[in-house]
Design an enzyme around this catalytic site. Structure first.
Site, short mmCIF file in Angstrom:
data_model
loop_
_atom_site.label_atom_id
_atom_site.label_comp_id
_atom_site.label_asym_id
_atom_site.label_seq_id
_atom_site.Cartn_x
_atom_site.Cartn_y
_atom_site.Cartn_z
N GLU A 188 0.82 -1.21 0.00
CA GLU A 188 0.00 0.00 0.00
C GLU A 188 0.86 1.27 0.00
O GLU A 188 0.59 2.23 0.72
CB GLU A 188 -0.96 0.00 1.20
CG GLU A 188 -1.99 -1.12 1.13
CD GLU A 188 -3.09 -0.99 2.16
OE1 GLU A 188 -4.21 -1.42 1.89
OE2 GLU A 188 -2.83 -0.44 3.25
N GLU A 262 -6.54 -7.41 -0.60
CA GLU A 262 -7.03 -7.50 0.77
C GLU A 262 -8.53 -7.25 0.75
O GLU A 262 -8.98 -6.12 0.52
CB GLU A 262 -6.34 -6.47 1.68
CG GLU A 262 -4.88 -6.75 1.94
CD GLU A 262 -4.25 -5.75 2.91
OE1 GLU A 262 -3.03 -5.86 3.16
OE2 GLU A 262 -4.98 -4.86 3.42
#
Length: 782
Positions: A188, A262
């Site tokens: 991320e 995710e």
């Protein structure tokens, strides 16, 4: 943007034994290929939908790895995610640990034996509500280091670590007959920065480490383009609205398989906020969408486990995470089935791939046990069990003294004189101040109150400052999280600084030797000063159990030398998971560090966990925040406008720079014309249009927030996580518009605009329409 070059046809030949039970005969190993094709992931040339379950081997006792892998397979997963935490493997620079609980190679081999492929996520940064996001604390010994950047000191350390990862795990790639299909680069990063060069450096480090399988990156949908590179396969992270998430992914991936890196099954818990069970209905609906569309996904988490020891992190600006990482996952913290498990299993069983066998039944649950209530009566006061101090002219942060965790005691003398103010730049994370042994004040990072009044003194007095650290922040720029007292540290009267004596600094990291050397005395009544209690309890039959710590204050527990993690009586967790392999039949030893003192020194082993019991009245610092009084009625807004429909992040520029310590958003109405307001995330932009660090932020005022029916507290709007959100009250009271949220930036700041992320869930409840912004130094009165 460059067009994604789908030359990700990583055709790999390998021999891999899959889907064989441990008792079966082993036929000749078949050959397998894996490639990222034009439309699908391909294994042996056939479309393959990756159904991955996230499970962190560091959060599960090694003795239970196989059981949890079997549970994940029965859930319907064909792949497991192996997340590595750098600080778990390199606790001292240059010294690596890959044995025992850290034996990730054995974990991957075990997954292969259970018929699961592996997606490797080695970092160097992970996040995962883990101490410092997996980055090692010793990087912070460099005062000016820039983490997650091309700073040579960070890059060199990262390269050394990734080279070690390659030495251990590159032989287990599918290209070598192992289970590892893909490797993630960083994590991320688009949320943290926009440096494609840095991502390239990390990519090359993984290639140099010997990995030749496809490499990928993952980001939330609103940061996919930040740090983007066309030589890394992109996947998107989300917990709701998969159609929109994949539409955003298609903007940088015009062709190729779609994957959610995710997919959130629930959410983690932070101390003092409601437990998150997760919305099962929405979770199943979104999963079915992906199953129907042929999209791949990784459930975060399939099984959460426990942040044992001191490994739990903290959300930003400072919301320390609970030790239980149950996450509302389909497989519970103790590895048990849940209603969500069976609903997930049933759903997936209706969307199996051609030729795929029916899902197996879950393995039998591990045995459980309880033990009777006992009272601990041996006590070792910390101030009477101090190590040899380090002496210096001024106190430093914890990292300066080569300390990774725990507590510190700072001690000095102050001359006679009138009352004065003791102030520090930061006390991370809680500091109790004593004058000649008597407590005179408390510093609490949650409130950023770093000033204590020292009473007048007729003679020279001893000043003691006891600082206790929680886990380092694991998300955002705030991972630069140095513990202990941070400069400037000073005593002042009427603006004139008072000179102290030399400082003695005592390092209390609660290592095994320190615990073994403690001197205990008999004590019948609880003590309010920091100390460690000792005792034993008897287990008749081995099994998993939960330690009831509801009568204790705040601290850490060890059972038979195993650190169970942190506890705090404010909740929501009031129990601690003890896995059976850490117990002994008969007598078991227990140590309990209590920082603030227990109400009663009793312990008990109970059958079921208590994960959702808040007790805010127990907070040693009073309420979570100092709620002020809003004073905007006579103020003129600096900006007034309307938000667009949809779930996209929206950047608003004022057209001019304004100054102020407080930033207030007043929501005037909602897009759905309902009474509720919600914000997933707010970033505030400086004079150059860059996001301001949240490190010094607190919530100064909120008109209402939901803290009973769900975790909708105001701090969720500034924690960097877009899956959770601030939500105005709905379970007890239902106030109408307008709704206000005021952020204290910590000091007067030049502001040019802000970024607003609406609530991400598809139902869009609480998405704001019309709003106005106030910026100033007097928007809230204490």
């Amino acid at each position: 943007m460059k067009t994604m070059k789908l030359v990700f046809s990583f055709v790999v030949m390998a021999s891999l034994l899959m889907s064989m039970s441990l008792t079966s005969c082993q036929p000749a190993k078949p050959e397998h290929t894996f490639e990222i094709g034009k439309d699908d992931f391909l294994i042996d040339g056939e479309p393959y939908q990756i159904r991955c379950g996230e499970m962190h081997f560091a959060r599960v006792p090694k003795e239970y790895w196989r059981h949890r892998l079997q549970m994940t397979k029965a859930l319907g997963m064909n792949t497991i995610c192996a997340y590595l935490f750098w600080n778990f493997h390199e606790r001292t620079p240059g010294e690596f640990t890959w044995e025992g609980q850290a034996d990730v190679a054995e974990f991957c081999e075990m997954a292969q034996e259970e018929g699961l492929w592996v997606i490797l996520r080695p970092g160097p940064y992970a996040c995962a509500e883990w101490e410092m996001g997996g980055l090692p604390w010793w990087l912070l010994k460099h005062d000016d280091i820039a983490l997650r950047s091309t700073d040579p000191r960070y890059v060199e350390a990262s390269q050394r670590y990734l080279k070690e990862v390659g030495r251990v795990l590159a032989p287990l790639q599918i290209t070598n007959g192992g289970p590892i299909l893909m490797v993630q680069v960083e994590n991320e990063y688009g949320f943290y920065s926009d440096d494609a060069e840095y991502m390239g450096v990390m990519r090359q480090a993984i290639l140099d480490a010997g990995f030749d399988v496809p490499l990928f990156s993952c980001n939330p949908k609103h940061t996919l383009k930040r740090g983007y590179r066309d030589d890394l396969f992109p996947v998107v992270n989300f917990g709701a609205d998969p159609a929109d998430g994949f539409a955003k992914l298609r903007e940088i991936l015009p062709e190729g398989p779609l994957m959610c890196g995710e997919f959130y099954s629930g959410w983690f818990d932070t101390w003092g906020t409601p437990h998150t069970f997760g919305n099962t209905e929405a979770y199943l609906r979104d999963m079915e969408y992906m199953l129907k569309e042929g999209a791949s996904f990784s459930i975060y988490m399939a099984h959460g486990g426990t942040s044992f020891g001191f490994w739990g992190g903290a959300d930003r600006p400072f919301k320390p995470d609970c030790s239980s990482y149950d996450y509302g996952a389909p497989i519970s913290e103790a590895g048990l089935t849940t209603p969500k498990f069976f609903e997930t299993q049933e759903l997936i069983s209706r969307y199996l791939m051609p030729g795929e066998e029916a899902l197996p039944e879950p393995p039998a649950p591990m045995p459980s046990t309880t033990f009777e209530k006992v009272t601990l009566t041996e006590f070792a006061p910390l101030f009477d069990n101090l190590p040899k101090p380090v002496v210096g002219d001024e106190p430093k942060n914890m990292e300066y003294y080569d300390q990774a965790r725990g507590s510190m005691l700072y001690k000095t003398t102050l001359p006679a004189g009138p009352a004065c103010t003791f102030s520090v730049g930061a006390a991370n994370d809680f500091a109790w101040v004593y004058v000649d042994g008597e407590e005179v004040g408390l510093m609490d990072r949650r409130k950023r109150n770093y000033n204590v009044t020292i009473p007048a003194r007729k003679k020279e007095s001893t000043i003691e400052v006891f600082v206790h650290a929680m886990g380092r922040i694991n998300f955002g720029k705030e991972v630069h999280d140095r513990k202990g007292l941070n400069a400037p540290v000073k005593f002042e009267t009427n603006g004139k600084e008072i000179k102290t004596g030399q400082w003695e600094v005592f390092n209390l990291d609660y290592n095994d030797q320190y615990l073994a050397d403690l001197k205990f005395t008999e004590r019948k009544e609880p003590n309010t000063k920091p100390g460690i209690w000792k005792g034993t309890f008897t287990v008749k039959e081995l099994g998993d159990t939960y330690l009831d710590v509801s009568t204790w204050g705040k601290g850490v527990v060890w059972v038979n030398g195993h650190a169970l993690g942190r506890y705090w009586n404010i909740g929501p967790t009031q129990t601690m998971y003890i896995p059976a392999p850490w117990l002994k039949k008969g007598e078991n030893k227990i140590l309990i560090l209590d920082i603030v003192g227990p109400a009663a020194t009793t312990i008990e082993g109970v059958e079921k966990p208590v994960l959702d019991q808040l007790k805010p009245e127990n907070d040693f610092s009073g309420t979570r925040r100092n709620q002020g009084k809003l004073t905007i009625d006579s103020k003129k807004p600096v900006h007034k406008a309307s938000f667009k429909k949809g779930g996209d992040a929206q950047t608003v520029k004022f057209g001019k720079t304004v100054k102020g310590r407080f930033f207030c958003i007043e929501a005037l109405n909602a897009l759905d014309n309902n009474r509720y307001a919600a914000i997933a995330e707010m970033d505030i932009l400086d004079k150059n249009g860059k996001a301001i660090s949240h490190e010094d932020w607190t919530v100064a005022y909120v008109s209402s927030e939901e803290s009973s029916g769900e975790n909708g507290i105001a701090e969720n709007a500034i924690d960097g996580q877009t899956f959770n959100f601030w939500h105005s009250s709905w379970s007890i009271t239902k106030p109408e518009y307008p709704h206000q949220l005021v952020i204290d930036l910590g000091s007067e700041t030049e502001v040019s605009g802000f970024v607003y992320v609406p609530r991400m869930q598809e139902d869009a409840a609480g998405r704001i329409k019309d709003y106005q912004i106030f910026v100033g130094n007097d928007l809230v009165k204490k």
